[in-house]
Design an enzyme around this catalytic site. Structure first.
Site, PDB file in Angstrom:
ATOM      1  N   LYS A  86     -51.035  11.398  19.300  1.00  0.00           N
ATOM      2  CA  LYS A  86     -51.873  10.353  18.703  1.00  0.00           C
ATOM      3  C   LYS A  86     -52.903  10.923  17.733  1.00  0.00           C
ATOM      4  O   LYS A  86     -54.026  10.430  17.648  1.00  0.00           O
ATOM      5  CB  LYS A  86     -52.579   9.524  19.776  1.00  0.00           C
ATOM      6  N   LYS A 114     -51.491  -2.855  25.703  1.00  0.00           N
ATOM      7  CA  LYS A 114     -50.895  -1.749  24.960  1.00  0.00           C
ATOM      8  C   LYS A 114     -51.973  -0.724  24.602  1.00  0.00           C
ATOM      9  O   LYS A 114     -53.160  -1.043  24.539  1.00  0.00           O
ATOM     10  CB  LYS A 114     -50.239  -2.275  23.673  1.00  0.00           C
ATOM     11  N   ASP A 115     -51.539   0.510  24.339  1.00  0.00           N
ATOM     12  CA  ASP A 115     -52.462   1.552  23.914  1.00  0.00           C
ATOM     13  C   ASP A 115     -53.236   1.105  22.682  1.00  0.00           C
ATOM     14  O   ASP A 115     -52.671   0.480  21.783  1.00  0.00           O
ATOM     15  CB  ASP A 115     -51.696   2.833  23.577  1.00  0.00           C
ATOM     16  N   ARG A 116     -54.515   1.445  22.639  1.00  0.00           N
ATOM     17  CA  ARG A 116     -55.293   1.096  21.450  1.00  0.00           C
ATOM     18  C   ARG A 116     -54.958   2.036  20.294  1.00  0.00           C
ATOM     19  O   ARG A 116     -54.648   1.575  19.192  1.00  0.00           O
ATOM     20  CB  ARG A 116     -56.796   1.169  21.746  1.00  0.00           C
ATOM     21  N   ARG A 117     -55.050   3.352  20.535  1.00  0.00           N
ATOM     22  CA  ARG A 117     -54.807   4.302  19.447  1.00  0.00           C
ATOM     23  C   ARG A 117     -53.300   4.448  19.247  1.00  0.00           C
ATOM     24  O   ARG A 117     -52.650   5.391  19.706  1.00  0.00           O
ATOM     25  CB  ARG A 117     -55.456   5.647  19.733  1.00  0.00           C
TER      26      ARG A 117
END
Length: 339
Positions: A21, A79-82
């Site tokens: 990420k 869901k993942d932010r980054r």
């Protein structure tokens, strides 16, 4: 927390280092509900692409734009932010015109589809997710290739990863304090988070113990096994032929499981019972909160798993069922650092 858990591939930590990420576009997630929108009904359904955006924040903004309460907004999973993520939202709007979402503006958000559906999209109504991940800086090596082949053929430990435990394991710490009577937890969401952290920790420890004992591909007496492709399970007790079950395991007809503890948990293999009994401090909480015991596969095998070495690093593409973590797969391959 996770760094203390054993590895399945090569039984050692990966030698290759990588950045995870480093950019949002390095971690792409596309949701798969497992069903199509009906095209009509009282719910406006929106398929949204989000970049570096929190799921709840986007849902709240969509509800506000449509002039409905946040309680009338639904989604299948956080869901993942980054990351760059695609997922469905729904807004309950019976007898109301569909808003003109071409006028909706929010940094990092693009509405790809607007339609209608006849049911609310509820948390948990998710079949799985497609992943496209770039591990920056991961260089090609024989060791990494062996790990890739291993994960493709045999899968990876189905660990719960850091997201489940909160920042620096806060949720697990609070769960223990709650169980020991040091704090009271009135907030329903916090109770849910803390219970999930406790159950996830015990699951991880059972998986770790089986890896340590070399028992991840062996049916043990009193193991609880799951029929592949279903959520049905049964106990390998004295009524079952362990040799026959071992053949079924090797043919991938059944899966080994580990526990998500609850008030009605069954005794299982000696390895599992020892771990569960060591954490009996949580038993009163499970009864108090009427938490139902469940099972989860010990190992997970990604579908459509492919990889390619690029100039920037290693690209992975695969599909996982809901509840399994991409980072649990990634940790078997590389020693990663998140930006």
């Amino acid at each position: 927390m996770l760094e203390q858990l054993p590895y399945l591939a090569l039984k050692t930590p990966p030698k290759t280092t990588a950045l995870l990420k480093a950019e949002c576009a390095d971690f792409i997630v596309k949701e798969h509900l497992g069903y199509e929108m009906s095209g009509d009904g009282e719910f406006v359904a929106l398929y949204v692409r989000k970049t570096d955006c929190n799921t709840l924040f986007v849902g709240e903004k969509l509800a506000k734009f449509a002039g409905v309460s946040e309680r009338n907004m639904g989604y299948a999973g956080l869901k993942d932010r980054r990351a760059v993520t695609e997922q469905w939202f729904c807004l309950q709007m019976p007898g109301m015109e569909t808003p003109d979402f071409s006028q909706f503006e929010l940094d990092g958000v693009e509405i790809l589809t607007v339609t209608r559906h006849n049911r609310k999209i509820r948390t948990g109504s998710l079949e799985g997710n497609y992943f496209d991940i770039l591990l920056r800086g991961a260089e090609e090596s024989d060791e990494l290739k062996v790990r890739l082949d291993f994960v493709a053929n045999f899968g990876f430990p189905n660990y719960f990863t850091e997201q489940r435990f909160g920042r620096e394991g806060h949720n697990l710490t609070q769960a223990l304090r709650w169980a020991q009577g040091e704090i009271k937890v009135k907030d329903r969401k916090k109770r849910s988070f803390y219970l999930s952290a406790a159950r996830s920790e015990i699951f991880n420890l059972v998986v770790a113990a089986r890896i340590a004992k070399g028992a991840t591909n062996q049916v043990l007496p009193n193991d609880i096994v799951q029929l592949a492709g279903s959520h049905s399970w049964f106990k390998a007790d004295e009524k079952e032929d362990l040799n026959a079950l071992q053949v079924r395991l090797e043919n991938q007809d059944i899966l080994l499981t580990a526990p998500l503890i609850g008030e009605d948990i069954l005794a299982a293999s000696d390895i599992e019972n020892e771990i569960v009994n060591q954490h009996s401090v949580f038993d009163p909480l499970m009864k108090q909160e009427r938490m139902k015991a469940a099972r989860r596969p010990l190992l997970m095998k990604a579908k459509g798993f492919s990889w390619a070495f690029e100039l920037e690093g290693l690209r992975l593409k695969f599909y996982l069922p809901a509840g399994s973590y991409a980072t649990a797969l990634v940790r078997e391959l590389v020693n990663y650092t998140e930006e």
